[in-house]
Design a protein around this motif. Structure first.
Motif, short mmCIF file in Angstrom:
data_model
loop_
_atom_site.label_atom_id
_atom_site.label_comp_id
_atom_site.label_asym_id
_atom_site.label_seq_id
_atom_site.Cartn_x
_atom_site.Cartn_y
_atom_site.Cartn_z
N GLU A 76 3.28 4.85 5.22
CA GLU A 76 3.63 3.34 5.24
C GLU A 76 3.88 3.08 3.47
O GLU A 76 2.77 3.13 2.94
CB GLU A 76 3.19 2.17 5.71
N PHE A 77 5.25 3.09 3.04
CA PHE A 77 5.45 2.64 1.87
C PHE A 77 5.62 1.33 1.62
O PHE A 77 6.02 0.50 2.28
CB PHE A 77 6.69 3.53 1.43
N ALA A 78 5.13 0.77 0.10
CA ALA A 78 5.49 -0.55 -0.06
C ALA A 78 6.20 -0.42 -1.50
O ALA A 78 6.41 0.48 -2.26
CB ALA A 78 4.06 -1.16 -0.96
N SER A 79 7.43 -1.36 -1.42
CA SER A 79 8.40 -1.36 -2.31
C SER A 79 7.99 -2.27 -3.54
O SER A 79 7.64 -3.20 -3.38
CB SER A 79 9.90 -1.60 -1.92
N SER A 91 -1.03 -4.39 5.73
CA SER A 91 -2.74 -4.13 6.00
C SER A 91 -2.87 -4.82 7.16
O SER A 91 -3.81 -4.43 7.99
CB SER A 91 -3.20 -5.03 4.93
N CYS A 92 -2.33 -5.89 7.55
CA CYS A 92 -2.60 -6.50 8.95
C CYS A 92 -2.02 -5.76 9.99
O CYS A 92 -2.52 -5.37 11.16
CB CYS A 92 -2.00 -8.11 8.89
N HIS A 98 -4.21 1.90 1.74
CA HIS A 98 -3.75 2.69 0.71
C HIS A 98 -2.06 2.79 0.89
O HIS A 98 -1.97 3.24 1.93
CB HIS A 98 -4.28 4.12 0.37
N PHE A 99 -1.60 2.29 -0.24
CA PHE A 99 0.11 2.26 0.09
C PHE A 99 0.82 3.00 -1.27
O PHE A 99 0.50 2.66 -2.36
CB PHE A 99 0.50 0.83 0.08
N SER A 118 -4.15 0.06 -3.52
CA SER A 118 -4.86 -0.16 -2.30
C SER A 118 -5.02 -1.72 -2.25
O SER A 118 -5.04 -2.50 -3.13
CB SER A 118 -6.30 0.56 -2.49
N SER A 119 -5.16 -2.26 -0.86
CA SER A 119 -5.11 -3.60 -0.43
C SER A 119 -6.72 -4.21 -1.03
O SER A 119 -6.85 -5.33 -1.44
CB SER A 119 -5.31 -3.95 1.04
#
Length: 134
Positions: A76-79, A91-92, A98-99, A118-119
Motif C-alpha cells: 500500500e503506497f501513500a502519495s 493504518s486502520c 510502514h508506507f 511509518s505510522s
C-alpha cells in the motif's frame, strides 16, 4: 510531514535470500526495506517479518529463504500530497505501519519512491507537538 519520511529507503531484489537482506538492512540502519522485481516495488519487509521468519524456521533455514517468502504484498503506497490522511486511513483499514511514499498518483516504480514513513513516527511526532504545546 516531509521530515518524517526516510528519504533513503533500502531496495532489495525479491529473489535475494534473507541472509543478504539482513546484512543490508543492518548496515543501512533501516527498519524495513522494499522488495523489488526489476524496476517495480512488489513487497515490503520489516524487521518484525524477519524475526518472525527466524523464530518459526530457525536461523539457518530462515537465512536461506527468498525475500519473496516473507514480504508483505501487495504494498500500500501513500502519495505525498495527501500523506497524513492516507496513512491514517490505511493504518486502520489494513493494519500496517510502514508506507512507501510516492510522488502523487503514479506507478510504484523505484524511481517514483520518495521514501518510507511509518505510522509510529507520525504518531510520536504528533504526541511530541501536543506535549510541547501543553
Amino acid at each position: 510531514m516531509r521530515e518524517l519520511i526516510n528519504s533513503d529507503p533500502l531496495f532489495i531484489d525479491h529473489r535475494e535470500n534473507l541472509q543478504v537482506a539482513i546484512t543490508k538492512i543492518v548496515s543501512s540502519y533501516n527498519d524495513c526495506f522494499l522488495a523489488t522485481n526489476e524496476n517495480n516495488v512488489v513487497g515490503i519487509v520489516t524487521c518484525h517479518d524477519l524475526l518472525r521468519s527466524i523464530s518459526s524456521l530457525g536461523l539457518e533455514r530462515a537465512l536461506q529463504q527468498d525475500v519473496s517468502k516473507v514480504m508483505s504484498a501487495p504494498v500500500e503506497f501513500a502519495s505525498y500530497p495527501h500523506l497524513s490522511r492516507e496513512i491514517s486511513r490505511m493504518s486502520c483499514d489494513f493494519s500496517i505501519k510502514h508506507f512507501p511514499v510516492i510522488r502523487g498518483k503514479v506507478e510504484p516504480f523505484i524511481k517514483n519512491i520518495i521514501g518510507i514513513v511509518s505510522s509510529t513516527n507520525i504518531g510520536v511526532n504528533a504526541l511530541a507537538k501536543k506535549a510541547l504545546d501543553f
